[in-house]
Design a protein around this motif. Structure first.
Motif, mmCIF file in Angstrom:
data_model
loop_
_atom_site.group_PDB
_atom_site.id
_atom_site.type_symbol
_atom_site.label_atom_id
_atom_site.label_comp_id
_atom_site.label_asym_id
_atom_site.label_seq_id
_atom_site.Cartn_x
_atom_site.Cartn_y
_atom_site.Cartn_z
ATOM 1 N N VAL A 238 0.850 -1.194 0.000
ATOM 2 C CA VAL A 238 0.000 0.000 0.000
ATOM 3 C C VAL A 238 0.884 1.241 0.000
ATOM 4 O O VAL A 238 1.919 1.276 0.666
ATOM 5 N N GLY A 239 0.461 2.239 -0.773
ATOM 6 C CA GLY A 239 1.253 3.464 -0.841
ATOM 7 C C GLY A 239 0.449 4.619 -1.408
ATOM 8 O O GLY A 239 -0.712 4.455 -1.796
ATOM 9 N N MET A 240 1.101 5.788 -1.441
ATOM 10 C CA MET A 240 0.394 7.037 -1.756
ATOM 11 C C MET A 240 0.857 7.686 -3.054
ATOM 12 O O MET A 240 0.703 8.891 -3.218
ATOM 13 N N SER A 241 1.407 6.887 -3.947
ATOM 14 C CA SER A 241 1.956 7.517 -5.175
ATOM 15 C C SER A 241 1.786 6.595 -6.374
ATOM 16 O O SER A 241 0.983 5.671 -6.346
ATOM 17 N N THR A 242 2.518 6.878 -7.422
ATOM 18 C CA THR A 242 2.800 5.987 -8.555
ATOM 19 C C THR A 242 1.640 5.742 -9.524
ATOM 20 O O THR A 242 1.846 5.709 -10.740
ATOM 21 N N VAL A 243 0.409 5.570 -9.010
ATOM 22 C CA VAL A 243 -0.670 5.147 -9.912
ATOM 23 C C VAL A 243 -1.012 6.209 -10.956
ATOM 24 O O VAL A 243 -1.295 5.881 -12.111
ATOM 25 N N THR A 244 -0.969 7.485 -10.567
ATOM 26 C CA THR A 244 -1.286 8.530 -11.561
ATOM 27 C C THR A 244 -0.234 8.531 -12.673
ATOM 28 O O THR A 244 -0.562 8.737 -13.839
ATOM 29 N N GLU A 245 1.011 8.272 -12.271
ATOM 30 C CA GLU A 245 2.101 8.256 -13.260
ATOM 31 C C GLU A 245 1.945 7.058 -14.190
ATOM 32 O O GLU A 245 2.115 7.168 -15.412
ATOM 33 N N ALA A 246 1.616 5.905 -13.613
ATOM 34 C CA ALA A 246 1.462 4.697 -14.438
ATOM 35 C C ALA A 246 0.281 4.861 -15.404
ATOM 36 O O ALA A 246 0.373 4.475 -16.579
ATOM 37 N N LEU A 247 -0.813 5.440 -14.928
ATOM 38 C CA LEU A 247 -1.986 5.620 -15.796
ATOM 39 C C LEU A 247 -1.683 6.610 -16.920
ATOM 40 O O LEU A 247 -2.094 6.407 -18.071
ATOM 41 N N THR A 248 -0.958 7.664 -16.590
ATOM 42 C CA THR A 248 -0.591 8.643 -17.623
ATOM 43 C C THR A 248 0.293 7.988 -18.672
ATOM 44 O O THR A 248 0.113 8.189 -19.875
ATOM 45 N N ALA A 249 1.240 7.164 -18.203
ATOM 46 C CA ALA A 249 2.125 6.457 -19.130
ATOM 47 C C ALA A 249 1.317 5.514 -20.023
ATOM 48 O O ALA A 249 1.539 5.447 -21.233
#
Ligand code: HPA
Length: 273
Positions: free
Chosen positions: A210-221
Protein backbone atom coordinates in the motif's frame (compact mmCIF):
# COMPACT_ATOMS: atom_id res chain seq x y z
CA UNK A 1 -5.99 25.75 -16.79
CA UNK A 2 -5.66 22.98 -19.39
CA UNK A 3 -2.70 20.76 -18.59
CA UNK A 4 -2.54 19.56 -22.19
CA UNK A 5 0.20 18.84 -24.74
CA UNK A 6 0.92 22.53 -25.38
CA UNK A 7 1.22 23.20 -21.64
CA UNK A 8 3.66 20.30 -21.10
CA UNK A 9 5.65 21.17 -24.22
CA UNK A 10 6.74 24.41 -22.53
CA UNK A 11 8.46 22.34 -19.78
CA UNK A 12 9.85 19.84 -22.30
CA UNK A 13 11.27 22.59 -24.56
CA UNK A 14 13.02 24.15 -21.58
CA UNK A 15 14.59 20.83 -20.55
CA UNK A 16 15.58 20.08 -24.14
CA UNK A 17 17.32 23.45 -24.39
CA UNK A 18 19.55 22.38 -21.46
CA UNK A 19 20.52 18.85 -22.50
CA UNK A 20 22.42 17.64 -25.52
CA UNK A 21 21.05 14.10 -25.81
CA UNK A 22 17.85 12.23 -26.59
CA UNK A 23 16.44 10.71 -23.38
CA UNK A 24 15.52 7.03 -23.70
CA UNK A 25 14.29 6.32 -20.21
CA UNK A 26 12.21 8.37 -17.77
CA UNK A 27 12.53 7.67 -14.05
CA UNK A 28 10.60 8.89 -11.04
CA UNK A 29 12.19 8.04 -7.68
CA UNK A 30 10.30 7.98 -4.40
CA UNK A 31 11.26 8.73 -0.80
CA UNK A 32 14.80 7.99 0.24
CA UNK A 33 15.74 6.65 -3.17
CA UNK A 34 17.96 9.52 -4.23
CA UNK A 35 21.24 7.48 -3.93
CA UNK A 36 20.40 6.01 -7.32
CA UNK A 37 20.07 9.50 -8.77
CA UNK A 38 23.56 10.27 -7.44
CA UNK A 39 24.97 7.55 -9.73
CA UNK A 40 23.84 9.28 -12.90
CA UNK A 41 26.92 10.21 -14.92
CA UNK A 42 27.53 13.51 -16.71
CA UNK A 43 24.61 14.70 -14.67
CA UNK A 44 22.89 17.98 -15.29
CA UNK A 45 20.59 18.90 -12.40
CA UNK A 46 17.63 21.17 -13.03
CA UNK A 47 15.63 22.24 -9.94
CA UNK A 48 11.90 21.85 -10.56
CA UNK A 49 11.48 25.52 -9.66
CA UNK A 50 13.47 26.45 -12.77
CA UNK A 51 11.30 24.49 -15.21
CA UNK A 52 8.38 26.54 -16.55
CA UNK A 53 4.93 24.93 -16.09
CA UNK A 54 6.37 22.11 -13.92
CA UNK A 55 5.20 21.32 -10.38
CA UNK A 56 6.98 21.92 -7.06
CA UNK A 57 7.73 19.18 -4.53
CA UNK A 58 6.69 20.04 -0.96
CA UNK A 59 7.96 16.92 0.87
CA UNK A 60 11.22 17.33 2.79
CA UNK A 61 12.63 13.90 1.84
CA UNK A 62 11.94 14.48 -1.85
CA UNK A 63 14.82 16.34 -3.45
CA UNK A 64 12.87 18.24 -6.08
CA UNK A 65 15.19 18.19 -9.04
CA UNK A 66 15.39 16.68 -12.46
CA UNK A 67 18.64 14.87 -13.14
CA UNK A 68 19.61 14.30 -16.74
CA UNK A 69 22.52 12.10 -17.80
CA UNK A 70 23.62 8.52 -18.33
CA UNK A 71 22.85 5.54 -16.13
CA UNK A 72 23.91 1.97 -16.93
CA UNK A 73 24.58 2.99 -20.51
CA UNK A 74 21.21 4.66 -21.13
CA UNK A 75 20.26 8.30 -21.53
CA UNK A 76 17.91 9.05 -18.65
CA UNK A 77 15.83 11.88 -17.28
CA UNK A 78 15.20 11.21 -13.63
CA UNK A 79 12.93 12.95 -11.16
CA UNK A 80 14.49 12.83 -7.72
CA UNK A 81 11.39 13.61 -5.72
CA UNK A 82 7.83 13.30 -7.02
CA UNK A 83 4.43 14.93 -6.61
CA UNK A 84 1.54 13.45 -4.67
CA UNK A 85 -2.17 13.98 -4.40
CA UNK A 86 -1.83 14.56 -0.63
CA UNK A 87 0.26 17.66 -1.32
CA UNK A 88 -2.87 19.23 -2.78
CA UNK A 89 -2.27 18.54 -6.47
CA UNK A 90 -5.25 17.25 -8.35
CA UNK A 91 -4.90 14.07 -10.35
CA UNK A 92 -4.79 15.93 -13.63
CA UNK A 93 -1.77 17.98 -12.54
CA UNK A 94 -0.03 14.75 -11.57
CA UNK A 95 -0.03 13.74 -15.25
CA UNK A 96 2.36 16.60 -16.12
CA UNK A 97 5.75 14.95 -15.39
CA UNK A 98 5.06 11.82 -17.45
CA UNK A 99 3.64 13.88 -20.30
CA UNK A 100 6.76 16.06 -20.27
CA UNK A 101 8.89 12.90 -20.44
CA UNK A 102 6.78 11.60 -23.32
CA UNK A 103 7.34 14.81 -25.28
CA UNK A 104 11.06 14.51 -24.53
CA UNK A 105 10.95 11.17 -26.33
CA UNK A 106 11.47 8.56 -23.61
CA UNK A 107 10.55 5.00 -24.57
CA UNK A 108 9.76 3.62 -21.09
CA UNK A 109 9.20 4.73 -17.49
CA UNK A 110 10.70 3.34 -14.29
CA UNK A 111 8.71 4.30 -11.18
CA UNK A 112 9.84 3.59 -7.62
CA UNK A 113 8.15 4.16 -4.30
CA UNK A 114 8.23 3.30 -0.62
CA UNK A 115 5.25 1.18 0.43
CA UNK A 116 3.79 -0.69 3.37
CA UNK A 117 3.70 -4.48 3.19
CA UNK A 118 0.13 -5.83 3.29
CA UNK A 119 1.07 -9.34 2.23
CA UNK A 120 2.09 -11.15 5.43
CA UNK A 121 4.84 -13.09 3.68
CA UNK A 122 6.70 -9.86 2.84
CA UNK A 123 9.27 -8.26 5.17
CA UNK A 124 10.56 -4.71 5.55
CA UNK A 125 13.52 -4.30 3.21
CA UNK A 126 12.01 -6.57 0.52
CA UNK A 127 11.25 -5.28 -2.97
CA UNK A 128 8.01 -5.76 -4.87
CA UNK A 129 7.92 -5.47 -8.65
CA UNK A 130 4.50 -3.95 -9.32
CA UNK A 131 2.48 -6.41 -11.42
CA UNK A 132 -0.72 -4.35 -11.28
CA UNK A 133 -2.41 -1.74 -9.14
CA UNK A 134 -5.78 -0.93 -7.59
CA UNK A 135 -7.17 2.52 -6.99
CA UNK A 136 -10.74 3.00 -5.88
CA UNK A 137 -10.67 6.75 -5.28
CA UNK A 138 -12.80 7.28 -8.38
CA UNK A 139 -10.33 9.74 -9.86
CA UNK A 140 -8.12 9.58 -12.94
CA UNK A 141 -5.28 11.78 -14.21
CA UNK A 142 -7.02 11.55 -17.59
CA UNK A 143 -10.30 13.07 -16.33
CA UNK A 144 -11.29 16.14 -18.34
CA UNK A 145 -10.71 17.11 -21.97
CA UNK A 146 -8.74 14.40 -23.77
CA UNK A 147 -5.69 15.45 -25.75
CA UNK A 148 -5.49 13.01 -28.66
CA UNK A 149 -1.83 13.93 -29.19
CA UNK A 150 -1.12 11.82 -26.12
CA UNK A 151 -3.69 9.06 -26.57
CA UNK A 152 -7.34 8.11 -26.99
CA UNK A 153 -10.21 8.96 -24.65
CA UNK A 154 -10.67 5.35 -23.55
CA UNK A 155 -7.57 3.25 -23.14
CA UNK A 156 -6.53 -0.22 -22.10
CA UNK A 157 -4.64 -0.65 -18.84
CA UNK A 158 -4.57 -4.43 -18.62
CA UNK A 159 -0.83 -4.54 -19.39
CA UNK A 160 0.11 -1.12 -18.02
CA UNK A 161 3.00 -2.65 -16.08
CA UNK A 162 4.86 -4.23 -18.99
CA UNK A 163 5.00 -8.04 -18.68
CA UNK A 164 8.27 -8.00 -20.64
CA UNK A 165 9.92 -5.47 -18.32
CA UNK A 166 8.61 -7.38 -15.29
CA UNK A 167 10.19 -10.55 -16.60
CA UNK A 168 13.53 -8.82 -17.13
CA UNK A 169 13.39 -7.32 -13.63
CA UNK A 170 12.56 -10.71 -12.12
CA UNK A 171 15.43 -12.36 -13.99
CA UNK A 172 17.86 -9.74 -12.64
CA UNK A 173 16.67 -10.46 -9.10
CA UNK A 174 18.75 -13.63 -8.95
CA UNK A 175 21.88 -11.48 -8.99
CA UNK A 176 21.02 -9.65 -5.78
CA UNK A 177 20.67 -10.49 -2.10
CA UNK A 178 17.40 -8.57 -2.03
CA UNK A 179 14.17 -10.54 -1.81
CA UNK A 180 12.15 -9.53 -4.86
CA UNK A 181 8.41 -10.27 -5.04
CA UNK A 182 5.77 -9.48 -7.64
CA UNK A 183 2.48 -8.09 -6.43
CA UNK A 184 -0.38 -5.63 -6.52
CA UNK A 185 0.10 -2.03 -5.34
CA UNK A 186 -2.93 -0.52 -3.65
CA UNK A 187 -3.23 3.27 -3.79
CA UNK A 188 -4.39 5.25 -0.76
CA UNK A 189 -4.45 9.01 -0.91
CA UNK A 190 -2.91 9.74 2.53
CA UNK A 191 -1.22 11.67 4.02
CA UNK A 192 -2.38 9.63 7.01
CA UNK A 193 -1.21 6.04 7.04
CA UNK A 194 -4.05 3.53 6.86
CA UNK A 195 -6.17 2.16 9.66
CA UNK A 196 -5.72 -1.52 10.57
CA UNK A 197 -9.26 -2.13 9.24
CA UNK A 198 -8.39 -0.56 5.90
CA UNK A 199 -5.34 -2.80 5.67
CA UNK A 200 -7.45 -5.91 6.34
CA UNK A 201 -9.85 -4.80 3.59
CA UNK A 202 -6.99 -4.13 1.17
CA UNK A 203 -5.62 -7.63 1.85
CA UNK A 204 -9.04 -9.19 1.23
CA UNK A 205 -9.25 -7.31 -2.07
CA UNK A 206 -5.89 -8.68 -3.19
CA UNK A 207 -3.50 -5.82 -2.45
CA UNK A 208 0.06 -6.83 -1.51
CA UNK A 209 1.49 -3.39 -0.78
CA UNK A 210 0.00 0.00 0.00
CA UNK A 211 1.25 3.46 -0.84
CA UNK A 212 0.39 7.04 -1.76
CA UNK A 213 1.96 7.52 -5.17
CA UNK A 214 2.80 5.99 -8.55
CA UNK A 215 -0.67 5.15 -9.91
CA UNK A 216 -1.29 8.53 -11.56
CA UNK A 217 2.10 8.26 -13.26
CA UNK A 218 1.46 4.70 -14.44
CA UNK A 219 -1.99 5.62 -15.80
CA UNK A 220 -0.59 8.64 -17.62
CA UNK A 221 2.13 6.46 -19.13
CA UNK A 222 -0.47 3.87 -20.22
CA UNK A 223 -2.53 6.60 -21.88
CA UNK A 224 0.44 7.81 -23.96
CA UNK A 225 1.67 4.26 -24.72
CA UNK A 226 4.75 4.22 -22.52
CA UNK A 227 5.58 0.86 -20.93
CA UNK A 228 6.05 1.05 -17.16
CA UNK A 229 8.28 -0.83 -14.75
CA UNK A 230 7.37 -0.14 -11.13
CA UNK A 231 9.13 -1.07 -7.88
CA UNK A 232 7.96 -0.75 -4.29
CA UNK A 233 10.51 -0.81 -1.50
CA UNK A 234 8.64 -2.34 1.41
CA UNK A 235 9.72 -0.09 4.24
CA UNK A 236 7.34 -1.33 6.93
CA UNK A 237 4.59 -3.82 7.65
CA UNK A 238 1.27 -2.04 7.01
CA UNK A 239 -0.84 -0.65 9.87
CA UNK A 240 -2.05 -3.06 12.53
CA UNK A 241 0.29 -5.92 11.61
CA UNK A 242 2.76 -5.01 14.35
CA UNK A 243 2.18 -2.89 17.46
CA UNK A 244 4.59 -0.22 16.34
CA UNK A 245 3.07 3.10 15.21
CA UNK A 246 3.96 3.98 11.61
CA UNK A 247 6.20 6.96 10.92
CA UNK A 248 7.99 8.48 7.99
CA UNK A 249 11.25 8.14 9.98
CA UNK A 250 10.89 4.36 9.81
CA UNK A 251 10.00 4.55 6.12
CA UNK A 252 13.11 6.61 5.35
CA UNK A 253 15.36 4.55 7.59
CA UNK A 254 14.55 1.26 5.87
CA UNK A 255 14.63 2.98 2.46
CA UNK A 256 18.14 4.28 3.21
CA UNK A 257 19.27 0.93 4.61
CA UNK A 258 18.77 -0.89 1.32
CA UNK A 259 19.28 2.09 -0.99
CA UNK A 260 22.71 0.95 -2.17
CA UNK A 261 21.65 -2.63 -2.86
CA UNK A 262 18.50 -1.40 -4.56
CA UNK A 263 20.52 1.02 -6.70
CA UNK A 264 22.81 -1.82 -7.83
CA UNK A 265 19.79 -3.95 -8.67
CA UNK A 266 18.10 -1.20 -10.68
CA UNK A 267 21.33 -0.56 -12.58
CA UNK A 268 21.46 -4.17 -13.73
CA UNK A 269 17.80 -3.99 -14.75
CA UNK A 270 18.41 -0.80 -16.75
CA UNK A 271 21.37 -2.44 -18.50
CA UNK A 272 19.11 -5.30 -19.63
CA UNK A 273 16.07 -3.35 -20.84
N1 HPA B 1 1.17 3.13 3.86
C1 HPA B 1 1.13 4.05 2.88
N2 HPA B 1 2.21 4.55 2.31
C2 HPA B 1 3.41 4.11 2.73
C3 HPA B 1 3.53 3.15 3.75
C4 HPA B 1 2.35 2.63 4.35
O1 HPA B 1 2.37 1.78 5.26
N3 HPA B 1 4.85 2.92 3.93
C5 HPA B 1 5.52 3.72 3.04
N4 HPA B 1 4.64 4.43 2.32
Amino acid sequence: MEFNYDYCKVSADYIRSKINFEPELGMILGSGLSPLAAEIEDALEIPYSEIPNFLLSTVATHAGKLICGRLAGKNVVCMSGRFHSYEGYDFRQLSIPVHVFKILGVKAMILTNAAGAVNMSYKPGDIMIIRDHMMFSGMSPMRGANDERFGPRFFDVSKMYSPQLIQTAQECASGTDLTVHQGVYFFMQGPQFETPSEIRAIRLLGGDAVGMSTVTEALTAAHCSLPVLGFSILTNMAAGITDKPLSDEEVNEVGNMIADQFSDYIRTVIEKI
